[in-house]
Design a protein around this motif. Structure first.
Motif, mmCIF file in Angstrom:
data_model
loop_
_atom_site.group_PDB
_atom_site.id
_atom_site.type_symbol
_atom_site.label_atom_id
_atom_site.label_comp_id
_atom_site.label_asym_id
_atom_site.label_seq_id
_atom_site.Cartn_x
_atom_site.Cartn_y
_atom_site.Cartn_z
ATOM 1 N N ALA A 259 0.825 -1.209 0.000
ATOM 2 C CA ALA A 259 0.000 0.000 0.000
ATOM 3 C C ALA A 259 0.857 1.256 0.000
ATOM 4 C CB ALA A 259 -0.925 -0.001 1.211
ATOM 5 N N THR A 260 2.016 1.193 0.642
ATOM 6 C CA THR A 260 2.919 2.343 0.663
ATOM 7 C C THR A 260 3.447 2.636 -0.748
ATOM 8 O OG1 THR A 260 3.593 1.515 2.808
ATOM 9 C CG2 THR A 260 4.836 3.375 1.936
ATOM 10 N N GLU A 261 3.719 1.555 -1.473
ATOM 11 C CA GLU A 261 4.177 1.741 -2.849
ATOM 12 C C GLU A 261 3.089 2.429 -3.674
ATOM 13 O OE1 GLU A 261 7.025 -1.677 -4.297
ATOM 14 O OE2 GLU A 261 5.271 -2.566 -3.301
ATOM 15 N N PHE A 262 1.824 1.982 -3.473
ATOM 16 C CA PHE A 262 0.716 2.573 -4.240
ATOM 17 C C PHE A 262 0.551 4.042 -3.925
ATOM 18 C CE2 PHE A 262 -1.318 -1.832 -4.374
ATOM 19 C CZ PHE A 262 -0.759 -2.092 -5.624
ATOM 20 N N VAL A 263 0.575 4.363 -2.611
ATOM 21 C CA VAL A 263 0.232 5.730 -2.220
ATOM 22 C C VAL A 263 1.342 6.720 -2.583
ATOM 23 C CG1 VAL A 263 1.070 5.740 0.167
ATOM 24 C CG2 VAL A 263 -0.963 7.067 -0.426
ATOM 25 N N THR A 264 2.578 6.234 -2.625
ATOM 26 C CA THR A 264 3.680 7.151 -2.969
ATOM 27 C C THR A 264 4.044 7.083 -4.444
ATOM 28 O OG1 THR A 264 5.281 5.429 -2.425
ATOM 29 C CG2 THR A 264 4.715 7.004 -0.677
ATOM 30 N N GLY A 265 3.680 5.945 -5.076
ATOM 31 C CA GLY A 265 4.073 5.770 -6.472
ATOM 32 C C GLY A 265 5.562 5.421 -6.599
ATOM 33 N N VAL A 266 6.177 5.039 -5.465
ATOM 34 C CA VAL A 266 7.610 4.734 -5.453
ATOM 35 C C VAL A 266 7.790 3.253 -5.139
ATOM 36 C CG1 VAL A 266 9.831 5.263 -4.364
ATOM 37 C CG2 VAL A 266 8.117 7.061 -4.671
ATOM 38 N N ALA A 267 8.740 2.607 -5.799
ATOM 39 C CA ALA A 267 8.968 1.177 -5.598
ATOM 40 C C ALA A 267 9.629 0.936 -4.248
ATOM 41 C CB ALA A 267 9.846 0.620 -6.713
ATOM 42 N N PHE A 280 5.709 13.541 2.258
ATOM 43 C CA PHE A 280 4.585 14.336 2.761
ATOM 44 C C PHE A 280 4.636 15.733 2.167
ATOM 45 C CE2 PHE A 280 5.141 11.034 5.903
ATOM 46 C CZ PHE A 280 3.842 10.615 6.109
ATOM 47 N N THR A 281 3.489 16.353 2.052
ATOM 48 C CA THR A 281 3.441 17.728 1.514
ATOM 49 C C THR A 281 4.143 18.674 2.485
ATOM 50 O OG1 THR A 281 1.278 18.018 2.530
ATOM 51 C CG2 THR A 281 1.304 17.414 0.206
ATOM 52 N N GLU A 282 4.085 18.319 3.768
ATOM 53 C CA GLU A 282 4.782 19.143 4.751
ATOM 54 C C GLU A 282 5.769 18.275 5.521
ATOM 55 O OE1 GLU A 282 2.022 21.868 7.005
ATOM 56 O OE2 GLU A 282 0.589 20.910 5.653
ATOM 57 N N PRO A 283 7.009 18.135 4.990
ATOM 58 C CA PRO A 283 8.013 17.242 5.596
ATOM 59 C C PRO A 283 8.309 17.640 7.048
ATOM 60 C CG PRO A 283 8.713 17.964 3.430
ATOM 61 C CD PRO A 283 7.523 18.791 3.776
ATOM 62 N N HIS A 302 -3.264 11.595 13.499
ATOM 63 C CA HIS A 302 -2.717 12.918 13.180
ATOM 64 C C HIS A 302 -2.892 13.157 11.686
ATOM 65 C CE1 HIS A 302 -0.130 16.355 14.338
ATOM 66 N NE2 HIS A 302 0.052 16.375 13.024
ATOM 67 N N PRO A 303 -3.601 14.264 11.289
ATOM 68 C CA PRO A 303 -3.825 14.475 9.854
ATOM 69 C C PRO A 303 -2.548 14.936 9.130
ATOM 70 C CG PRO A 303 -4.842 16.233 11.154
ATOM 71 C CD PRO A 303 -4.263 15.272 12.137
ATOM 72 N N LEU A 304 -2.237 14.235 8.049
ATOM 73 C CA LEU A 304 -1.098 14.610 7.201
ATOM 74 C C LEU A 304 -1.519 14.388 5.759
ATOM 75 C CD1 LEU A 304 1.955 12.957 9.038
ATOM 76 C CD2 LEU A 304 1.543 15.406 8.769
ATOM 77 N N VAL A 305 -0.747 14.937 4.847
ATOM 78 C CA VAL A 305 -1.066 14.737 3.429
ATOM 79 C C VAL A 305 0.151 14.134 2.742
ATOM 80 C CG1 VAL A 305 -1.818 15.822 1.285
ATOM 81 C CG2 VAL A 305 -2.587 16.747 3.487
ATOM 82 N N ILE A 306 -0.064 12.982 2.124
ATOM 83 C CA ILE A 306 1.021 12.324 1.366
ATOM 84 C C ILE A 306 0.971 12.824 -0.072
ATOM 85 C CG2 ILE A 306 1.809 10.099 0.452
ATOM 86 C CD1 ILE A 306 0.697 8.808 3.017
ATOM 87 N N ARG A 307 2.182 13.049 -0.631
ATOM 88 C CA ARG A 307 2.224 13.462 -2.042
ATOM 89 C C ARG A 307 2.969 12.391 -2.811
ATOM 90 N NH1 ARG A 307 4.338 19.150 -2.671
ATOM 91 N NH2 ARG A 307 6.162 18.209 -1.713
ATOM 92 N N ASP A 308 2.329 11.887 -3.861
ATOM 93 C CA ASP A 308 3.034 10.849 -4.632
ATOM 94 C C ASP A 308 3.901 11.516 -5.690
ATOM 95 O OD1 ASP A 308 1.427 11.550 -6.761
ATOM 96 O OD2 ASP A 308 0.608 9.538 -7.081
ATOM 97 N N ILE A 309 4.648 10.721 -6.439
ATOM 98 C CA ILE A 309 5.644 11.305 -7.349
ATOM 99 C C ILE A 309 5.007 12.149 -8.443
ATOM 100 C CG2 ILE A 309 7.641 9.754 -7.038
ATOM 101 C CD1 ILE A 309 6.493 8.186 -9.493
ATOM 102 N N SER A 310 3.711 11.853 -8.764
ATOM 103 C CA SER A 310 3.048 12.662 -9.792
ATOM 104 C C SER A 310 2.481 13.954 -9.185
ATOM 105 C CB SER A 310 1.935 11.852 -10.444
ATOM 106 O OG SER A 310 0.921 11.628 -9.494
ATOM 107 N N GLY A 311 2.565 14.117 -7.863
ATOM 108 C CA GLY A 311 2.076 15.339 -7.213
ATOM 109 C C GLY A 311 0.676 15.176 -6.640
ATOM 110 N N LYS A 312 0.093 14.006 -6.791
ATOM 111 C CA LYS A 312 -1.263 13.774 -6.283
ATOM 112 C C LYS A 312 -1.251 13.695 -4.759
ATOM 113 C CE LYS A 312 -4.635 10.298 -6.142
ATOM 114 N NZ LYS A 312 -4.445 8.883 -5.953
ATOM 115 N N HIS A 313 -2.242 14.350 -4.150
ATOM 116 C CA HIS A 313 -2.297 14.381 -2.683
ATOM 117 C C HIS A 313 -3.241 13.317 -2.138
ATOM 118 C CE1 HIS A 313 -0.834 18.828 -2.323
ATOM 119 N NE2 HIS A 313 -0.060 18.070 -3.061
ATOM 120 N N THR A 314 -2.851 12.743 -1.019
ATOM 121 C CA THR A 314 -3.729 11.805 -0.324
ATOM 122 C C THR A 314 -3.814 12.232 1.134
ATOM 123 O OG1 THR A 314 -2.947 10.057 -1.778
ATOM 124 C CG2 THR A 314 -4.130 9.376 0.223
#
Lengths: 722, 150
Positions: A259-267, A280-283, A302-314
């Motif tokens: 799931a981490t690979e999916f959400v970040t788009g990173v292998a 994260f959008t705010e490291p 704790h609310p955070l926003v993940i940004r994948d390599i294409s810039g999409k926010h989750t």
């Protein structure tokens, strides 16, 4: 987990098999003892069989020995040969021997013992007989022996002995049979308990072995290296929809799931070893959270926003705990990020929808409100606040009721309770308290928002200002009432006027007539002519006043509804008009006419006016009038057809108005009120009147009456006097 | 009050009528008759009752054998006069003929309910009017047996 489980299972491991095995052994032992007893019984039965056979054999031996002795005795008696005496001795010896043995084997049986005593007596008796024979032959010779032989008791005794031994044998045999049967049934009864006991013991042994084995495996498994468990955990981790990450003390990702690979788009290979905060959008905030986990041991949602390599926010909610080494040292954190993008989107959509509702609610000219299912106010628009002067806080809950409470009445609650009970649309016209003291009329409407099961979730409602409408309605009501009164007064006036006009008119008419009668020819020709005009004018005016009086009486008179037989009505009309009929040489025909609910006097007038008109307005031909009626759509439609002069279509409506005439008085006398009176009467009784005609081709006048008769409401509508 | 010369066998009639035209017409009609009747005329309801009870200037008035009563008369209208006559044990035996221009059903019904002896509507036409008055005279004076004078 495994340590706890192991401790819990250890005592079970020791106790359970011992109990199991012990129980099994006890059952086996019991079964064994039982079996031993059964076998003992069987052996005893067997012994009895042997014993019986012994008894039988001994008895047989007794009989056989006696037979041998008999044979020896008889042979010696016949021949005198000494060898036969030896045969006798041997036979007797055998019989005695078997007799002794039989005594021993039947020792335990008292009834046999009795028989046995008797057998001894018989055998002794028999022996004496034989010894006597032998002595007789030896001492006295062949003849004496033969003579004694022919009448001795020997054969009878032998028969008795044989019968007694048979009896004893039978007794033994039946005894044996009884014992065998008892033994067999005992053995049979023993089958099931033995089988059951054996199976139970076997099952118990097996179960105990299995439990022991299982516990032993658990024990063994628990003691196995953690490696096996982690294989299982791994697949669980990979299956998780939430991104799961372990982060080392340095902030580097140590492990991730799919799931981490999916959400970040990173292998995975790139993720492991990289800085976790980079995704994260705010490291900075992410690192703060990390520090918090280390400091407190865990962090929740704790609310955070993940940004994948294409810039999409989750949007995620971050949950993390520290993990420690065997020694208790913090090695890093274990973090799970729950994807809440969908929830956030739904929240935003709801927010937008609510914003739209509020915008709309503020835009409309009505007062807008929202209540819970039980009438607690939860939303009011600005217009509500402006009009009622209640603040939002004062309006919320049940506060809004006060705006409806005028004159101490609570219609709003009554209707509310009723409406809420049936979950229907709420509707109330009431005055609403205004902040400036000028209460106005409002139409309050509420519609329920229900769930699938029909339960009310919310009430959405508006209060629409209907003050102006109410005022218009009131004004209209007053005007209508005024109009009705005015009409009534007018009719009353017409009645009184026409009535009071009659008196002076009668004077004018009477005295001009008297003048004419008394002084005709005594004055000059002009005077006679003038008197003639005066009389004629007075007569015409009398006719007018009379008809006007009839017309005004139509409304003044109450309606008496009764069944009106038009066949009879027509006959009365023809009687009333018989002079006209004769003078005009007219004929009136008709179809079968119905009976209708109505006011007979007035309906007679209608038909009479129509028939009189039909007779009056004839051309060169004598009048032919036909009256008929037919039923159409719940009403009776009457028609009066004539062959008269007809009426041009443009006058079709005008003729029903008061004082409307189409012809000169010289041609066709009349007041112009007959059709107006007919129209007024019919409308008063829920009917209508109209005509069809063509100039020169006659006319047909139609009038209709409702089949069910007229109601008082219809009368009100038609007369405006209510 | 007007009286006419009459033979002693003739009947006394009280005419209660405020319209002089009608009074004249009725007198004209009765003049043509064979019998000479004494006709007394009063023009309102109060005078009518005073005449009947011999009050005021009517102390010498004879008791009439027949009353012709108009309904619409001043001061005390004909309906009240009728009711009082029929409620009075000394007067109720005198026949009362209502002669009026009213054709209202209510008047007709009410008159009979208060025991009017008959109800006649004044015909509009002169000839019919004269005929009706003569018919009244014929019926009530020559045909009917009137109660004896008290």
């Amino acid at each position: 987990m495994s340590m706890m489980a192991t401790r819990a299972h250890e005592p079970g491991l020791r106790i359970k098999p011992i109990v199991g095995y012990g129980l099994a052994l006890a059952i086996l032992l019991a079964t064994g003892i039982f079996q031993y007893k059964i076998i003992g019984a069987l052996v005893e039965t067997d012994n009895w069989i042997i014993h019986t056979h012994e008894v039988l054999a001994e008895l047989e031996g007794v009989c056989s020995g006696l037979q041998q002795a008999e044979w020896g005795t008889r042979s010696y008696a016949a021949t005198g040969v000494q060898d036969y005496v030896i045969q006798f001795s041997t036979g007797i010896g055998r019989a005695d021997e078997h007799l002794r043995a039989a005594r021993i084997v039947t020792a335990g049986n008292p009834s046999q013992q009795q028989n046995f005593d008797r057998l001894m007596q018989l055998v002794t008796a028999k022996r004496r007989v034989m010894e006597h024979l032998i002595a007789l032959r030896r001492d006295q010779g062949h003849t004496a022996a033969s003579e004694a032989l022919s009448n001795d008791e020997g054969p009878k005794l032998m028969t008795d002995i044989r019968a007694l031994t048979d009896e004893m044998e039978g007794k033994e045999k039946s005894l044996l049979e009884a014992r065998q049967a008892a033994s067999r049934s005992q053995a049979k009864r023993a089958d099931l308990p033995i089988l059951f006991g054996t199976v139970l013991a076997l099952g118990l042994t097996l179960a105990t072995s299995w439990i022991a084995h299982r516990d032993a495996s658990r024990w063994r498994r628990a003691k196995e290296p953690v490696h096996n468990a982690s294989l299982h955990s791994r697949s669980l981790i990979e299956t998780s929809l939430d991104p799961l990450v372990t982060i080392s003390r340095g902030g580097q990702i140590a492990d991730v799931n799919q799931a981490t690979e999916f959400v970040t788009g990173v292998a995975r290979q790139q993720l492991i070893g990289s800085d976790f905060s980079a995704y994260f959008t705010e490291p900075e905030e992410a690192r703060n959270v990390y520090e918090q986990v280390l400091a407190r041991g865990s962090v929740r949602n704790h609310p955070l926003v993940i940004r994948d390599i294409s810039g999409k926010h989750t949007d995620v909610l971050y949950n993390a705990t520290v993990f420690k080494s065997e020694a208790g040292e913090v090695e890093g954190i274990f973090a799970a990020a729950r994807d809440v993008t969908e929830r956030k989107r739904a929240e935003r959509a709801l927010q937008e929808s609510e914003d739209a509702f509020r915008t709309l609610a503020e835009l409309v000219p009505q007062l807008v409100w929202v209540c819970t299912h039980d009438g607690l106010g939860i939303y009011f628009n600005q217009r509500w606040v402006d009009y009622t002067g209640l603040t939002l806080e004062e309006s919320y809950g049940r506060g809004w009721y006060t705006a409806f409470h005028l004159d101490g009445k609570q219609p709003v609650l009554d209707i509310w309770n009723h409406t809420a009970a049936i979950g229907n649309t709420y509707r109330l016209e009431s005055r609403l308290r205004s902040s400036d003291g000028h209460d106005r009329w409002f139409l309050t409407k509420g519609v329920p928002l229900t769930d699938g099961a029909g339960h009310v979730l919310r009430w959405f409602g508006t209060c629409t200002d209907i003050e102006d409408l109410k005022r218009s309605e009131e004004a209209l009501r007053i005007i209508t009432a005024d109009l009705a009164r005015s009409n009534a007064e007018l009719e009353q006036f017409a009645y009184v006027a026409s009535h009071d006009l009659q008196e002076p008119l009668r004077m004018v008419a009477s005295f001009t007539q008297l003048l004419g009668q008394r002084y005709k020819g005594q004055l000059d020709a002009d005077a006679d002519e003038f008197i003639g005009f005066a009389v004629d004018g007075a007569h015409r005016m009398q006719a007018l006043v009379n008809d006007l009086l009839s017309y005004s009486r139509v409304g003044a008179r109450g309606i008496e509804l009764a069944a009106v037989d038009f066949e009879q009505v027509l006959q009365m009309v023809l009687t009333n008009l018989h002079v006209t009929l004769e003078e005009s040489d007219g004929q009136v025909t008709h179809d079968p006419l119905p009976t209708v609910m109505g006011d007979e006097t007035q309906l007679l007038q209608v038909l009479q006016n129509l028939v009189a008109n039909a007779l009056k307005f004839h051309g060169s031909e004598p009048p032919r009038v036909h009256v008929s009626a037919q039923e159409i759509k719940g009403e009776w439609r009457f028609s009066v057809r004539d062959n008269g002069i007809g009426i041009e279509p443009q006058f079709a409506k005008r003729i029903f108005l008061v004082f409307q005439r189409l012809h000169s008085r010289v041609e066709y006398p009349g007041t112009g009120l007959g059709l107006a009176i007919a129209k007024k009467i019919l409308e008063r009784q829920g009917g209508r009147i109209w005509m069809e005609s063509e100039a020169g081709k006659g006319s047909t006048f139609y009038f209709s009456l409702p089949k069910k008769g007229v109601t008082s409401a219809d009368i009100c509508k038609a007369t405006t006097i209510c | 009050m007007q009286t006419s010369a009459r033979p002693p066998q003739s009947v006394d009639i009280l005419l209660v009528e405020d319209n002089p035209g009608d009074v004249r017409l009725i007198q004209e009609a009765l003049q043509d008759g064979k019998l000479l009747n004494r006709i007394a005329t009063v023009s309102d309801g109060q005078k009518a009752l005073a005449y009947l009870r011999k009050q005021g200037s009517y102390t010498q008035a004879p008791r009439p054998d027949l009353i012709l009563l108009d309904l619409n008369i001043p001061r005390k209208d004909g309906r009240e006069v009728l009711a009082e006559i029929k409620a009075d044990p000394h007067l109720r035996s005198i026949p009362v003929v209502i002669v009026t221009s009213s054709q209202a059903e209510e008047d007709i019904l009410r008159s009979y309910n208060t025991h009017a002896n008959c109800y006649v509507t004044k015909p509009v036409d002169l000839e019919k009017f004269v005929a009706v008055v003569k018919a009244i005279e014929e019926f009530w004076v020559t045909i009917v047996k009137l109660p004896p004078k008290l």
